[in-house]
Design an enzyme around this catalytic site. Structure first.
Site, short mmCIF file in Angstrom:
data_model
loop_
_atom_site.label_atom_id
_atom_site.label_comp_id
_atom_site.label_asym_id
_atom_site.label_seq_id
_atom_site.Cartn_x
_atom_site.Cartn_y
_atom_site.Cartn_z
N ARG A 1 -1.75 -5.93 -8.70
CA ARG A 1 -0.64 -6.87 -8.51
C ARG A 1 -0.54 -7.79 -9.73
NH1 ARG A 1 -2.72 -8.12 -2.66
NH2 ARG A 1 -4.48 -8.07 -4.04
N LYS B 1 -18.19 -7.08 6.31
CA LYS B 1 -16.92 -7.78 6.09
C LYS B 1 -16.17 -7.89 7.41
CE LYS B 1 -12.86 -7.58 3.08
NZ LYS B 1 -12.20 -6.82 2.03
N SER C 1 -2.89 -7.95 2.32
CA SER C 1 -3.22 -7.92 3.75
C SER C 1 -3.70 -9.30 4.19
CB SER C 1 -4.31 -6.89 4.03
OG SER C 1 -3.86 -5.61 3.70
N HIS D 1 0.84 -1.21 0.00
CA HIS D 1 0.00 0.00 0.00
C HIS D 1 0.88 1.26 0.00
CE1 HIS D 1 -3.14 -2.60 2.25
NE2 HIS D 1 -3.65 -2.35 1.05
O1 PNS Z 1 -9.02 -3.18 -0.15
P1 PNS Z 1 -10.26 -3.69 -0.83
O2 PNS Z 1 -11.11 -4.45 0.17
O3 PNS Z 1 -9.96 -4.47 -2.07
O4 PNS Z 1 -11.11 -2.38 -1.28
C1 PNS Z 1 -12.34 -2.51 -1.93
C2 PNS Z 1 -13.06 -1.15 -2.05
C3 PNS Z 1 -13.19 -0.48 -0.71
C4 PNS Z 1 -12.26 -0.26 -2.97
C5 PNS Z 1 -14.48 -1.42 -2.69
O5 PNS Z 1 -15.10 -2.44 -2.00
C6 PNS Z 1 -15.38 -0.19 -2.72
O6 PNS Z 1 -15.08 0.80 -3.33
N1 PNS Z 1 -16.52 -0.26 -1.99
C7 PNS Z 1 -17.46 0.82 -1.89
C8 PNS Z 1 -18.82 0.46 -2.49
C9 PNS Z 1 -18.91 0.81 -3.96
O7 PNS Z 1 -18.73 1.94 -4.36
N2 PNS Z 1 -19.22 -0.20 -4.79
C10 PNS Z 1 -19.45 0.02 -6.23
C11 PNS Z 1 -18.23 -0.20 -7.05
S1 PNS Z 1 -17.83 -1.90 -7.16
#
Ligand code: PNS
Length: 167
Positions: free
Chosen positions: A96, A47, A134, A23
């Protein structure tokens, strides 16, 4: 002619459960592209996380101290709505391996459908961190694996403490 310079603001969203060197690598390189980056932790009661949001914020605060122009925040709901509120024009994500591609592609396209003004910018994760996440770090740490060079020292300490309490 009047020229107005707009600050280039990006949101770097994620779970950050916990923050890793991967990150930090993305963030450091993102700062070469953007004037300001908002590291935004998604509040997602659905989650199960190892660290509370407050613990994640504390670790991020400590690790991001050397970085200028970085803000730490939390959000819930749609990412594009949050980005709009923050007057950001971009979402920064690290990519990645090929395995990330499908999920990231889907998410970027959905975000684009929801708001065409917000662009998703991907940076390739540094080669050193290509296999880390993570989740995999937590799994290794849980069983006493050596994760010292994958996370900042404070995070390593917090992981060890966490798993001492909940073996
Ligand atoms: O670190 P992560 O868990 O891969 O991050 C995922 C994240 C937070 C970027 C994603 O789940 C997110 O943006 N969630 C917010 C809900 C949203 O906007 N969903 C619509 C787009 S898929």
């Amino acid at each position: 002619m009047r020229v107005t310079f707009m600050k280039r603001i990006a949101i770097y969203p994620g779970s950050f459960d916990p923050v890793t060197h991967g990150h930090l690598d993305i963030l450091e390189r993102g700062l070469k592209l953007f004037d300001k980056i908002i590291v935004a932790i998604l509040i997602n009661p659905g989650k199960k996380a190892l660290f509370t949001v407050q613990e994640r914020i504390e670790m991020l605060e400590a690790c991001l101290e050397p970085f200028p122009n970085v803000e730490i925040d939390t959000f819930d709901g749609l990412l594009v709505d949050y980005a709009g509120q923050k007057k950001a024009h971009a979402v920064l994500r690290g990519m990645r391996a090929v395995s990330d591609f499908e999920y990231e592609f889907q998410m970027a396209l959905m975000n684009r459908k929801l708001n065409r003004e917000i662009q998703t910018v991907f940076l390739m994760t540094g080669l050193r961190w290509i296999f880390t996440s993570s989740s995999i770090i937590k799994e290794a740490a849980q069983f006493g694996g050596d994760i010292e060079d994958m996370v900042p020292p404070l995070v390593c300490k917090r992981l060890k403490e966490k798993f001492k309490k909940t073996p």
